[in-house]
Design an enzyme around this catalytic site. Structure first.
Site, mmCIF file in Angstrom:
data_model
loop_
_atom_site.group_PDB
_atom_site.id
_atom_site.type_symbol
_atom_site.label_atom_id
_atom_site.label_comp_id
_atom_site.label_asym_id
_atom_site.label_seq_id
_atom_site.Cartn_x
_atom_site.Cartn_y
_atom_site.Cartn_z
ATOM 1 C CB CYS A 73 3.015 3.484 11.091
ATOM 2 S SG CYS A 73 1.811 2.601 10.127
ATOM 3 C CB SER A 129 -2.650 -2.345 1.176
ATOM 4 O OG SER A 129 -1.748 -3.279 1.704
ATOM 5 N N GLY A 151 0.843 -1.197 0.000
ATOM 6 C CA GLY A 151 0.000 0.000 0.000
ATOM 7 C C GLY A 151 0.881 1.249 0.000
ATOM 8 C CD GLN A 169 -7.151 1.050 7.741
ATOM 9 O OE1 GLN A 169 -8.121 0.366 8.048
ATOM 10 N NE2 GLN A 169 -5.916 0.678 8.020
ATOM 11 C CG ASN A 218 -4.174 5.044 9.428
ATOM 12 O OD1 ASN A 218 -4.366 6.090 8.809
ATOM 13 N ND2 ASN A 218 -3.079 4.834 10.126
ATOM 14 C CG HIS A 241 -1.168 -6.024 4.969
ATOM 15 N ND1 HIS A 241 -1.184 -5.688 6.306
ATOM 16 C CD2 HIS A 241 -0.593 -4.980 4.328
ATOM 17 C CE1 HIS A 241 -0.638 -4.492 6.459
ATOM 18 N NE2 HIS A 241 -0.277 -4.041 5.269
ATOM 19 C CB THR A 251 9.779 -10.935 -11.825
ATOM 20 O OG1 THR A 251 10.716 -10.850 -12.894
ATOM 21 C CG2 THR A 251 8.965 -12.213 -11.953
#
Ligand code: PLP
Length: 393
Positions: free
Chosen positions: A329, A203, A75, A183, A155, A205, A241
């Protein structure tokens, strides 16, 4: 573990795990290779792209044509590319940018970096509930505003911003509009056409998918330059890749979101309300943060006055409860949350705040356990605090 930190990350859905295992058995090919293994991987890549694109209403690309959805490493990387990519493709004559003070570090620090590159950035304030007002955006927009980035849902406090109206204002002066929807996805409808944004990031996860995979929506026709250089992967937007396991897992996570969307979110909200009611009835000197009228389901940010947030977090952890103070974070730093202080909380009360975020797999029993344990811990911590005693808590 009573896991109530679903805004930090989520458990991998069992269905996603199945997809990953099946993919590993199917192929190890490089999607750029011409033989069978490569073709299989390429097919899976296209299928996954279409699935993720569908979840936000974007046009998927095919073998020959790029669409509107590109995979990125996280993200955070999606935010970086979505903000810096279009600026690099412009002629550089517009030097003004707008964002808000409550953005995720992935956005905030990208703008700080752009300031060093000579851009002028306005960081819009928020009100007591965490809303960026349309008036403040209107006041900041200029003829030389190149891009505006405002998060869809915050968040830390869950506040939802009026993105469609904001994008419209930005477009009136010819500025591009990006929203960090990490979020928002899975909790409220995210439709890029409905929102009429130019760029959007998500994102995996945070929606029960694998870690280390994100995606960017780039509106058809908008030019964007990569900031890492390499091959033709992701139509040149993000070379390297492809993280195929991340990508196929992301796709399954997106597919699951569309199933039972309303039911699942109603349940998250019901559990969040149960938690708020339980805490209100059993703990004194607390208040809830965010905008009750416009908040993502399952989000509970609560200030326990006269209690040190980190101590509370550690005590909860000993009881098998996972939640966060500030945001993951910023955990480990002793700074009060930049979001809560921007909303006007005194720093000491920002540091007394805890975030519980309910997810798909939480149960009513778990919430009852929280409501039983938290008052005991708060009472014990307050007994040790002279300030709490002085204030009658
Ligand atoms: C988690 C999060 C991000 C970063 O996503 P990662 O995949 O963890 O890099 C960005 N914005 C918001 C609002 C988030 O909650």
């Amino acid at each position: 573990m009573n896991y109530f930190d679903n805004s930090a990350t989520t458990q991998l859905a069992p269905e996603v795990k199945e997809t990953l295992c099946a993919y590993m058995d199917k192929t190890y090919g490089n999607p750029s290779s011409p033989y069978r293994e490569g073709r299989l991987a390429r097919k899976e890549l296209l299928r996954a792209r279409a699935q993720v694109a569908q979840s936000i209403g974007a046009i998927p690309g095919d073998v020959d044509n790029k669409g509107e959805l590109f995979f990125a490493g996280s993200g955070t990387e999606a935010d970086n590319i979505a903000i810096m990519g279009p600026l690099a493709a412009l002629d550089g004559s517009k030097r003004h940018l707008i964002t808000s003070v409550i953005e995720h570090p992935a956005v905030l620090n990208t703008f700080r970096h752009l300031e060093k590159q000579g851009y002028e950035v306005d960081y819009l304030p928020v009100d007591r509930m965490g809303n960026v007002t349309l008036d403040s955006l209107k006041g900041a927009l200029r003829a030389d505003t190149a891009l505006v980035s405002i998060m869809y849902a915050n968040n830390e406090v869950g506040t939802i911003q009026p993105i469609r109206e904001m994008a419209e204002l930005a477009h009136e002066v010819g500025a591009l509009f990006h929203t960090d929807a990490v979020q928002a996805l899975g909790k409220i409808p995210v439709d890029v056409k409905e929102l009429d944004v130019d760029l959007l990031s998500i994102s995996a996860h945070k929606i029960y998918g694998p870690k280390g995979i994100g995606a960017i929506y780039v509106k058809e026709g908008l030019d964007i330059k990569p900031y890492i250089h390499g091959g033709h992967q992701e139509y040149g937007v993000r070379p390297g890749t492809e993280n195929m396991l991340g990508i196929v897992g992301f796709a399954t996570a997106c597919k699951l979101l569309l199933e039972d969307f309303e039911v699942r979110n109603a349940k998250k909200q019901r559990l969040a309300e149960l938690l708020m009611k339980g805490l209100s009835e059993s703990v004194s000197h607390i208040y809830f943060n965010g905008n009750d009228e416009s908040k993502i389901p399952g989000h509970v940010n609560v200030t326990f006055k006269y209690v040190e947030g980190e101590s509370l977090l550690m005590s909860l952890n000993l009881k098998g409860i996972a939640c966060s103070s500030g945001s993951a974070c910023t955990t480990g730093s002793d700074k009060p949350s930049h979001v809560l202080t921007a909303m006007g909380l005194p720093p000491i009360e920002a540091q007394s705040s805890i975030r519980f975020t309910v997810g798909r797999y939480n149960t009513e029993e778990e919430v009852k356990y929280l409501v039983q344990e938290i008052p005991l811990i708060v009472e014990r911590l307050r007994k040790l605090s002279p300030i709490a005693r002085r204030n009658g808590a």
